[in-house]
Motif scaffolding. Structure first.
Motif, PDB file in Angstrom:
ATOM      1  N   ASN A 180       0.820  -1.210   0.000  1.00 30.86           N
ATOM      2  CA  ASN A 180       0.000   0.000   0.000  1.00 30.86           C
ATOM      3  C   ASN A 180       0.856   1.264   0.000  1.00 30.86           C
ATOM      4  OD1 ASN A 180       0.889  -0.276   2.617  1.00 30.86           O
ATOM      5  ND2 ASN A 180      -1.057   0.317   3.553  1.00 30.86           N
ATOM      6  N   GLU A 181       2.168   1.060  -0.142  1.00 30.77           N
ATOM      7  CA  GLU A 181       3.105   2.125  -0.454  1.00 30.77           C
ATOM      8  C   GLU A 181       4.046   1.619  -1.532  1.00 30.77           C
ATOM      9  OE1 GLU A 181       3.395   4.480   3.836  1.00 30.77           O
ATOM     10  OE2 GLU A 181       5.184   3.568   2.944  1.00 30.77           O
ATOM     11  N   ARG A 182       4.773   2.552  -2.146  1.00 31.63           N
ATOM     12  CA  ARG A 182       5.699   2.180  -3.209  1.00 31.63           C
ATOM     13  C   ARG A 182       7.014   2.925  -3.019  1.00 31.63           C
ATOM     14  NH1 ARG A 182       3.861   1.955  -9.536  1.00 31.63           N
ATOM     15  NH2 ARG A 182       5.784   1.105 -10.425  1.00 31.63           N
ATOM     16  N   GLN A 183       8.105   2.171  -2.979  1.00 29.21           N
ATOM     17  CA  GLN A 183       9.423   2.779  -2.860  1.00 29.21           C
ATOM     18  C   GLN A 183       9.846   3.334  -4.214  1.00 29.21           C
ATOM     19  OE1 GLN A 183      11.337   2.357   0.359  1.00 29.21           O
ATOM     20  NE2 GLN A 183      12.267   4.190  -0.514  1.00 29.21           N
ATOM     21  N   LEU A 184      10.181   4.629  -4.265  1.00 28.86           N
ATOM     22  CA  LEU A 184      10.535   5.277  -5.521  1.00 28.86           C
ATOM     23  C   LEU A 184      12.038   5.363  -5.734  1.00 28.86           C
ATOM     24  CD1 LEU A 184       7.970   8.232  -5.389  1.00 28.86           C
ATOM     25  CD2 LEU A 184       7.701   5.993  -6.485  1.00 28.86           C
ATOM     26  N   LYS A 185      12.802   5.458  -4.645  1.00 25.83           N
ATOM     27  CA  LYS A 185      14.257   5.512  -4.719  1.00 25.83           C
ATOM     28  C   LYS A 185      14.849   4.576  -3.671  1.00 25.83           C
ATOM     29  CE  LYS A 185      14.719  10.309  -6.337  1.00 25.83           C
ATOM     30  NZ  LYS A 185      15.369  11.628  -6.071  1.00 25.83           N
ATOM     31  N   ASN A 186      16.094   4.155  -3.905  1.00 29.08           N
ATOM     32  CA  ASN A 186      16.762   3.256  -2.975  1.00 29.08           C
ATOM     33  C   ASN A 186      16.819   3.861  -1.575  1.00 29.08           C
ATOM     34  OD1 ASN A 186      17.242   1.803  -5.295  1.00 29.08           O
ATOM     35  ND2 ASN A 186      19.399   2.369  -5.431  1.00 29.08           N
ATOM     36  N   ALA A 187      16.555   3.037  -0.572  1.00 30.97           N
ATOM     37  CA  ALA A 187      16.633   3.499   0.808  1.00 30.97           C
ATOM     38  C   ALA A 187      16.707   2.297   1.739  1.00 30.97           C
ATOM     39  CB  ALA A 187      15.424   4.364   1.170  1.00 30.97           C
ATOM     40  N   GLY A 188      17.401   2.477   2.852  1.00 28.90           N
ATOM     41  CA  GLY A 188      17.495   1.443   3.867  1.00 28.90           C
ATOM     42  C   GLY A 188      17.294   2.035   5.243  1.00 28.90           C
ATOM     43  N   SER A 189      17.136   1.166   6.242  1.00 28.52           N
ATOM     44  CA  SER A 189      16.924   1.678   7.594  1.00 28.52           C
ATOM     45  C   SER A 189      17.374   0.660   8.631  1.00 28.52           C
ATOM     46  CB  SER A 189      15.452   2.018   7.827  1.00 28.52           C
ATOM     47  OG  SER A 189      15.257   2.552   9.128  1.00 28.52           O
ATOM     48  N   PHE A 190      17.978   1.171   9.682  1.00 23.24           N
ATOM     49  CA  PHE A 190      18.228   0.393  10.894  1.00 23.24           C
ATOM     50  C   PHE A 190      16.928   0.320  11.676  1.00 23.24           C
ATOM     51  CE2 PHE A 190      19.679   0.519  15.444  1.00 23.24           C
ATOM     52  CZ  PHE A 190      20.094  -0.806  15.490  1.00 23.24           C
ATOM     53  N   ILE A 191      16.532  -0.906  12.085  1.00 25.29           N
ATOM     54  CA  ILE A 191      15.250  -1.101  12.760  1.00 25.29           C
ATOM     55  C   ILE A 191      15.479  -1.909  14.037  1.00 25.29           C
ATOM     56  CG2 ILE A 191      12.864  -1.899  12.518  1.00 25.29           C
ATOM     57  CD1 ILE A 191      13.198  -1.830   9.519  1.00 25.29           C
ATOM     58  N   PRO A 192      15.767  -1.256  15.158  1.00 24.12           N
ATOM     59  CA  PRO A 192      15.894  -1.990  16.423  1.00 24.12           C
ATOM     60  C   PRO A 192      14.516  -2.398  16.933  1.00 24.12           C
ATOM     61  CG  PRO A 192      16.101   0.351  16.808  1.00 24.12           C
ATOM     62  CD  PRO A 192      15.995   0.182  15.316  1.00 24.12           C
ATOM     63  N   GLY A 193      14.482  -3.467  17.707  1.00 23.35           N
ATOM     64  CA  GLY A 193      13.197  -3.921  18.219  1.00 23.35           C
ATOM     65  C   GLY A 193      13.335  -4.840  19.414  1.00 23.35           C
ATOM     66  N   VAL A 194      12.201  -5.155  20.005  1.00 24.29           N
ATOM     67  CA  VAL A 194      12.098  -6.116  21.094  1.00 24.29           C
ATOM     68  C   VAL A 194      11.187  -7.250  20.621  1.00 24.29           C
ATOM     69  CG1 VAL A 194      11.391  -6.504  23.477  1.00 24.29           C
ATOM     70  CG2 VAL A 194      12.394  -4.308  22.819  1.00 24.29           C
ATOM     71  N   THR A 195      11.664  -8.504  20.751  1.00 22.91           N
ATOM     72  CA  THR A 195      10.908  -9.678  20.315  1.00 22.91           C
ATOM     73  C   THR A 195      10.514 -10.517  21.524  1.00 22.91           C
ATOM     74  OG1 THR A 195      12.083  -9.749  18.197  1.00 22.91           O
ATOM     75  CG2 THR A 195      10.970 -11.763  18.891  1.00 22.91           C
ATOM     76  N   TYR A 196       9.307 -11.065  21.499  1.00 22.15           N
ATOM     77  CA  TYR A 196       8.818 -11.852  22.625  1.00 22.15           C
ATOM     78  C   TYR A 196       7.921 -12.974  22.107  1.00 22.15           C
ATOM     79  CZ  TYR A 196       6.140  -7.642  21.660  1.00 22.15           C
ATOM     80  OH  TYR A 196       5.548  -6.578  21.017  1.00 22.15           O
ATOM     81  N   TYR A 197       8.064 -14.179  22.701  1.00 24.44           N
ATOM     82  CA  TYR A 197       7.265 -15.340  22.324  1.00 24.44           C
ATOM     83  C   TYR A 197       6.911 -16.153  23.568  1.00 24.44           C
ATOM     84  CZ  TYR A 197       8.109 -14.950  17.290  1.00 24.44           C
ATOM     85  OH  TYR A 197       8.136 -14.531  15.984  1.00 24.44           O
ATOM     86  N   TYR A 198       5.702 -16.717  23.541  1.00 26.06           N
ATOM     87  CA  TYR A 198       5.324 -17.773  24.475  1.00 26.06           C
ATOM     88  C   TYR A 198       5.074 -19.029  23.645  1.00 26.06           C
ATOM     89  CZ  TYR A 198       2.253 -20.909  27.005  1.00 26.06           C
ATOM     90  OH  TYR A 198       1.696 -22.026  27.552  1.00 26.06           O
ATOM     91  N   SER A 199       5.673 -20.159  24.066  1.00 28.81           N
ATOM     92  CA  SER A 199       5.516 -21.418  23.336  1.00 28.81           C
ATOM     93  C   SER A 199       5.095 -22.518  24.294  1.00 28.81           C
ATOM     94  CB  SER A 199       6.829 -21.823  22.644  1.00 28.81           C
ATOM     95  OG  SER A 199       7.287 -20.801  21.782  1.00 28.81           O
ATOM     96  N   ASN A 200       4.223 -23.386  23.800  1.00 26.89           N
ATOM     97  CA  ASN A 200       3.801 -24.563  24.547  1.00 26.89           C
ATOM     98  C   ASN A 200       3.989 -25.778  23.653  1.00 26.89           C
ATOM     99  OD1 ASN A 200       1.345 -26.590  25.033  1.00 26.89           O
ATOM    100  ND2 ASN A 200       1.950 -25.691  26.990  1.00 26.89           N
ATOM    101  N   TYR A 201       4.759 -26.761  24.121  1.00 22.54           N
ATOM    102  CA  TYR A 201       5.046 -27.953  23.333  1.00 22.54           C
ATOM    103  C   TYR A 201       4.542 -29.203  24.062  1.00 22.54           C
ATOM    104  CZ  TYR A 201       8.393 -24.762  21.153  1.00 22.54           C
ATOM    105  OH  TYR A 201       8.980 -23.690  20.540  1.00 22.54           O
ATOM    106  N   HIS A 202       3.955 -30.096  23.277  1.00 28.34           N
ATOM    107  CA  HIS A 202       3.564 -31.409  23.783  1.00 28.34           C
ATOM    108  C   HIS A 202       4.147 -32.439  22.822  1.00 28.34           C
ATOM    109  CE1 HIS A 202       0.170 -34.498  24.819  1.00 28.34           C
ATOM    110  NE2 HIS A 202       1.367 -34.880  25.212  1.00 28.34           N
ATOM    111  N   LEU A 203       5.307 -32.985  23.188  1.00 29.22           N
ATOM    112  CA  LEU A 203       6.007 -33.963  22.350  1.00 29.22           C
ATOM    113  C   LEU A 203       5.660 -35.362  22.835  1.00 29.22           C
ATOM    114  CD1 LEU A 203       9.508 -32.242  22.254  1.00 29.22           C
ATOM    115  CD2 LEU A 203       7.535 -31.849  20.773  1.00 29.22           C
ATOM    116  N   ASN A 204       5.204 -36.227  21.928  1.00 34.31           N
ATOM    117  CA  ASN A 204       4.773 -37.565  22.313  1.00 34.31           C
ATOM    118  C   ASN A 204       5.130 -38.552  21.206  1.00 34.31           C
ATOM    119  OD1 ASN A 204       3.530 -39.883  23.188  1.00 34.31           O
ATOM    120  ND2 ASN A 204       1.566 -38.912  23.668  1.00 34.31           N
ATOM    121  N   THR A 205       6.160 -39.379  21.443  1.00 32.67           N
ATOM    122  CA  THR A 205       6.573 -40.401  20.469  1.00 32.67           C
ATOM    123  C   THR A 205       6.370 -41.809  21.001  1.00 32.67           C
ATOM    124  OG1 THR A 205       8.867 -40.542  21.238  1.00 32.67           O
ATOM    125  CG2 THR A 205       8.342 -38.809  19.644  1.00 32.67           C
TER     126      THR A 205
END
Length: 336
Positions: A175-200
C-alpha cells in the motif's frame, strides 16, 4: 471444499462492491506522494490472492545420548485472499487437499496468523500465532507420523524504523511504493510464548519421548533492511535480524533460565504495474535455546509467500467510513 471456495468468492464480491462502485464526483488522492522516496496509495483498496508455505519445526537433541529427532508439521501449504484499506485488513486462507503436502493425515492441523500494524509511520508492531497438531518425527533411519504431538506459539515484536525515506509497507503490504533506494536500521524487542507437547511413545523403537513444557522468550532484536529500486517497476528488498535475550522454561516441575539467540533472514521481490502487482516474500527465523539440562531445542520457522494483487480505486462511501472510523479509534490496527 465448495464452502471454502465460496468464502473466497464472497471476499472478491466484497472487493468489487467497495472498490468499483464509485461516486464520479469523488476526487481521488491516490497520486499524492509523501516525499520523493515514497508513494502512498491513500484511497486505494489493496487486494491480493496468495500461496503460503510455513511451519514451526523443531529439532530435539538428547545431550546424554547424542541422538536427535526432527519434528516437522504435516500440513504446511495454504492459499487465500485478502482485502486491505488504510489500516484495516481482512484475510482468509485454508489448506486444500489437492496440494501434495496436505494430502495425508487429515487429523493434523496448522493455523498461522501474521498481523502487522504501524503507528505514526516509524513504530511497527507485529503479532504472530502458530498452532500445529500432527508432526512427522525423523531420525537417521525412519520417519513416523505422530498425531498427538502439538505446538503452540504466540508472540511478535515492537520495532522502530529510523529512516522516513524507507518504506517497510512497500515490501510487506504494497500500500506504499518505494521510488528511490533506501534502507533503515530497525531496532526492536521480540517476545514469544511457546507450549510444546512432544509424544513419540509407541511410535519409535528408540528415542521415545513424552514431554510437555512451556517456554518464554524475550530478546533485543536489531535488524537492517534495504529497498533496492533498479527501475520503476521492480522492488528488491532484503534484511537480517540478530537477536540476543533470555529464555525461561518450565517442564515437569523443572524451571530453568538460559540465554537465547535469534537469527532471521528475509527477502522480497515485487513487480509493480501501477495497480497490478506480483511478487514473493521469504523469511526464515531460527531460535536456539536450552529448555532443561538434558534437552536442547532449535526452533525453525520458515515462511514463503507468492502473491498477485490489484489496487482498486475506493468508493466515496468507503473513504468516508474509514475517516469516521479513524477519528474514533486509535490507529494501531493490523495493516496486513
Amino acid at each position: 471444499m465448495p464452502l471454502k471456495n465460496s468464502k473466497i468468492l464472497l471476499l472478491f464480491f466484497l472487493i468489487s462492491y467497495l472498490g468499483i462502485s464509485q461516486n464520479k464526483e469523488f476526487k481521488d488522492t491516490v497520486n499524492s506522494t509523501q516525499n520523493e522516496y515514497v508513494h502512498f496509495y491513500k484511497n486505494r483498496l489493496i487486494t491480493r490472492i496468495y500461496y503460503v508455505n510455513t511451519s514451526n519445526s523443531l529439532t530435539v537433541n538428547h545431550e546424554n545420548s547424542g541422538k536427535s529427532l526432527d519434528f516437522n508439521a504435516n500440513k504446511q501449504s495454504r492459499i487465500g485472499a485478502s482485502v486491505a484499506f488504510r489500516k484495516l485488513a481482512i484475510s482468509y486462507s485454508y489448506a486444500p487437499e489437492f496440494i501434495s503436502t496436505n494430502k495425508n493425515n487429515e487429523s493434523s492441523k496448522l493455523f498461522n496468523l501474521n498481523l502487522r500494524g504501524f503507528y505514526k509511520r516509524r513504530w511497527m508492531q507485529t503479532i504472530k500465532v502458530y498452532n500445529e497438531k500432527g508432526f512427522y518425527a525423523k531420525n537417521t533411519v525412519q520417519s513416523i507420523y505422530l498425531p498427538n504431538t502439538e505446538s503452540f506459539k504466540i508472540g511478535g515484536s515492537t520495532s522502530y524504523i529510523f529512516n522516513d525515506n524507507f518504506s517497510y509497507r512497500a515490501l510487506a503490504s504494497q500500500n506504499e511504493r518505494q521510488l528511490k533506494n533506501a534502507g533503515s536500521f530497525i531496532p526492536g524487542v521480540t517476545y514469544y510464548y511457546s507450549n510444546y507437547h512432544l509424544n513419540t511413545e509407541g511410535k519409535l523403537d528408540e528415542n521415545n519421548l513424552k514431554r510437555k513444557y512451556n517456554s518464554y522468550d524475550l530478546l533485543l532484536s536489531p535488524s537492517y533492511f534495504y529497498n533496492y529500486v533498479p527501475n520503476k517497476n521492480i522492488l528488491i528488498s532484503g534484511g537480517s535480524t540478530l537477536g540476543l535475550g533470555v529464555n525461561y522454561s518450565t517442564s515437569e516441575n523443572n524451571n530453568i533460565t538460559t540465554l537465547i539467540t535469534e537469527l532471521g533472514f528475509s527477502g522480497t521481490v515485487t513487480y509493480d504495474l501501477t495497480n497490478l502487482y506480483i511478487g514473493s516474500h521469504f523469511n526464515y527465523l531460527i531460535l536456539k535455546h536450552n529448555t532443561n539440562r538434558s534437552l536442547y531445542v532449535k526452533d525453525d520457522i520458515p515462511y514463503f509467500q507468492f502473491f498477485v494483487g490489484y489496487r482498486f480505486k475506493a468508493s466515496k462511501k468507503l473513504v468516508k467510513t474509514a475517516e469516521d472510523f479513524n477519528e474514533k479509534i486509535i490507529p494501531i490496527i493490523p495493516n496486513i
